[in-house]
Scaffold this motif. Structure first.
Motif, PDB file in Angstrom:
ATOM      1  N   PRO A   7     -52.481   0.924 -55.950  1.00 16.57           N
ATOM      2  CA  PRO A   7     -53.538   0.987 -56.969  1.00 16.57           C
ATOM      3  C   PRO A   7     -53.044   0.469 -58.315  1.00 16.57           C
ATOM      4  N   ALA A  19     -58.422   0.723 -53.378  1.00 17.53           N
ATOM      5  CA  ALA A  19     -57.097   0.136 -53.153  1.00 17.53           C
ATOM      6  C   ALA A  19     -56.368   0.908 -52.061  1.00 17.53           C
ATOM      7  N   GLY A  75     -59.069   3.164 -57.422  1.00 19.44           N
ATOM      8  CA  GLY A  75     -57.872   3.686 -56.788  1.00 19.44           C
ATOM      9  C   GLY A  75     -58.117   3.993 -55.315  1.00 19.44           C
ATOM     10  N   PRO A 106     -55.839   5.754 -61.372  1.00 18.04           N
ATOM     11  CA  PRO A 106     -55.196   5.197 -60.167  1.00 18.04           C
ATOM     12  C   PRO A 106     -55.233   6.149 -58.974  1.00 18.04           C
TER      13      PRO A 106
END
Lengths: 276, 290
Positions: free
Chosen positions: B146, B139, B136, B130
């Protein structure tokens, strides 16, 4: 008759397939890129990674820190060793079933195949204990034996399907001319069977190289091939993306190249001739 | 004609293979069966008394057994769904006229040659992490929270990784099968006004049926034994969220040293695999006669 296809249609197909192919291939491409970055850069955002400098330091670090080539050599010994040992046993067996078929041949073939259906975990305990008692846990010898036995049915089957395509009349002619069994195998059968044997060898080296149940469970530090060595990266200390990438690239590169050459044989070998 | 001499020679040549495979099958199998009825733990010295069905009873009534069976089912089913549908799509696509088809095919097939430990670790760290992973970062760039793949959707994450590895296999086999399809038949149907949908449903799909069955059966055999991907990503966790039957047996045998329990689990795994194997063998056997 092949149809004429419009250029725009072809361009469209190429774009879609190319995009999807790129998505499938991307993880492999990405670790190749990461392997040439510093650890500091390798964990930055994708854009920063692409624009950062290139370096070979990870490749050096992997070897220096963990004796990479020992594991690489183990992988080579185990995959090549198990394949050729298997070949030694499989060639005579496949030869006799393809050219001197008996009533029981079909049953024997199917039975051999059925041994491949045995889940490895079902015999994990006994194999582990036998190996411990024989003192061949964590040795290349032990893994060569296990992987040879695991892949023997595939080797026999592949050779059998190739041998069956060789016309039997040629062998009979050789026999008529007074060739002994040894001559027949050595001078008549082998040259004709070499392409089939080569693809069998290729596929089985790939399978053995990537095998990750027995190699993980039966080795520790000494005989660990690349599959087990890479697994040791699952508990990382500090920054390690670039090193993991470098180790991974070196581990998969030889097999990727071999795999590209054996796409067709892959289908035949892995479906036991059910799809050609 | 095979002579009597060549027959006995043939028997001699086949016997090493038969003896080895027979030993490989019978000796460990017999031992697994035998151990499964003993109270036998490697760290508890002493003799190993016969305890009947006790190991089976404890193995099956353990809550992690239920979890493992469900996870095994979801893992195999999920991967099959993705790879078969995706494989049909890819095979149809690759069968269309295009430039650089060879290169594209190589890119699609590549994941199959990546060793399981590498693909699992690469996905886990470089993509699904993440903080530092590719997803990640994406995002983060989009301003979204994430996904922490291995704690929020652990089993689905493993399904995705394994699907990436096996989609090439399905694609390759279905593509090979598709190439033996009679093109003139398709053209005739097209000229008669059959649309793509009905050409697919009535000509292509029936032609692929056999190959699809083979893909499903062979993949099931391999997917029941998924191990490395779980070992290096989640160790079966969190809790038992990603423990499949293979991993559960590994835990009993090599982590808890419980030979009896691990063997009982092994027998159950063998029975399960055999149910699938019977169907597969029948398919392959039919082909042998042809």
């Amino acid at each position: 008759m092949a149809r004429a296809v419009s250029t725009s249609r072809k361009t469209f197909n190429t774009a879609i397939a190319g995009l999807l192919g790129f998505v499938m291939f991307f993880p492999v491409l990405w670790i190749v890129i990461l392997s040439f970055k510093s650890e500091f850069d390798a964990i930055r955002s994708p854009l920063a990674i692409l624009t950062s400098g290139w370096t070979l330091e990870s490749y050096g670090a992997v070897q220096a820190r963990s004796d990479y080539f020992k594991h690489f050599t183990n992988s080579v010994v185990i995959s090549v060793g198990s394949t050729f040992l298997g070949l030694l046993i499989a060639v005579p067996a496949a030869w006799s079933m393809a050219f001197v078929p008996a009533k029981r041949t079909r049953g024997v073939l199917m039975w051999m195949l059925s041994t491949k259906m045995l889940p490895p975990v079902g015999v994990l305990v006994p194999i582990y204990l036998i190996f411990r008692d024989l003192g061949i846990l964590d040795t290349n010898l032990g893994l060569v034996i296990v992987l040879m036995l695991m892949n023997l049915p595939i080797i026999i089957w592949m050779l059998y399907t190739y041998f069956r395509e060789i016309p039997g009349e040629i062998l009979e002619a050789a026999r008529m001319d007074g060739a002994s069994l040894r001559d027949e195998v050595l001078y008549v059968l082998t040259p004709m069977a070499v392409p089939g044997i080569a693809s069998t060898v290729l596929l089985n080296i790939i399978l053995a190289w990537n095998e990750a149940f027995w190699t993980l469970n039966l080795t520790a530090a000494r005989a660990a091939p690349l599959t087990a060595f890479i697994a040791s990266y699952s508990s990382p200390e500090g920054l390690f993306y670039a090193k993991l990438s470098a180790a991974s690239v070196m581990a998969i590169a030889p097999i990727l190249i071999m795999g590209w050459f054996s796409q067709k044989q892959l289908v035949r070998g892995l479906t036991f001739g059910a799809v050609k | 004609m095979a002579t009597k001499a060549s027959r006995s020679a043939a028997r001699l040549m086949i016997s090493p293979a038969v003896i080895l495979l027979l030993g490989w099958m019978l000796i460990p199998l017999g031992m697994t069966l035998y151990f499964s009825f003993l109270r036998y733990n490697l760290i508890i010295p002493g003799n190993h008394p016969f305890v009947g069905w006790e190991n089976y009873h404890w193995f099956v009534t353990d809550p992690s057994f239920n979890a493992a069976m469900i996870n095994t089912l979801l893992l195999v089913g999920g991967v099959l769904l993705i790879t078969v549908l995706g494989g049909i799509g890819f095979a149809l696509l690759l069968d269309q006229p295009m430039w650089g088809q060879g290169v594209i095919r190589i890119m699609v097939i590549a994941p199959f040659f990546v060793m399981p430990t590498v693909s699992a670790l690469v996905w886990k760290n470089m993509f699904m992490n993440p903080v530092n992973g590719f997803f990640g970062h994406i995002a983060h760039g989009l301003g979204l929270p994430p996904i922490d793949f291995f704690s929020q959707i652990p089993l689905l994450s493993i399904v995705l990784i394994v699907s990436w590895q096996w989609l090439p296999f399905a694609t390759l086999i279905l593509f090979t099968a598709l190439q033996s399809l009679d093109q003139e038949q398709l053209e005739a149907a097209e000229m008669d006004g059959a649309r793509f949908g009905s050409r697919f449903a009535f000509i292509v799909l029936p032609h692929l049926a056999r190959a699809i069955t083979v893909v499903i059966l062979i993949q099931t055999i391999f997917l029941l034994s998924i191990f490395a991907e779980i070992l290096v990503t989640t160790n079966g966790g969190p809790g038992t969220a990603t423990t499949n039957l293979t991993y559960l047996i590994y835990v009993s045998s090599l982590l808890q040293y419980d030979v009896g329990m691990g063997s009982a689990g092994g027998v159950i795994a063998i029975i399960l695999a055999n149910i699938v194997a019977i169907f597969l063998m029948r398919m392959i056997g039919k082909n042998l006669d042809a």
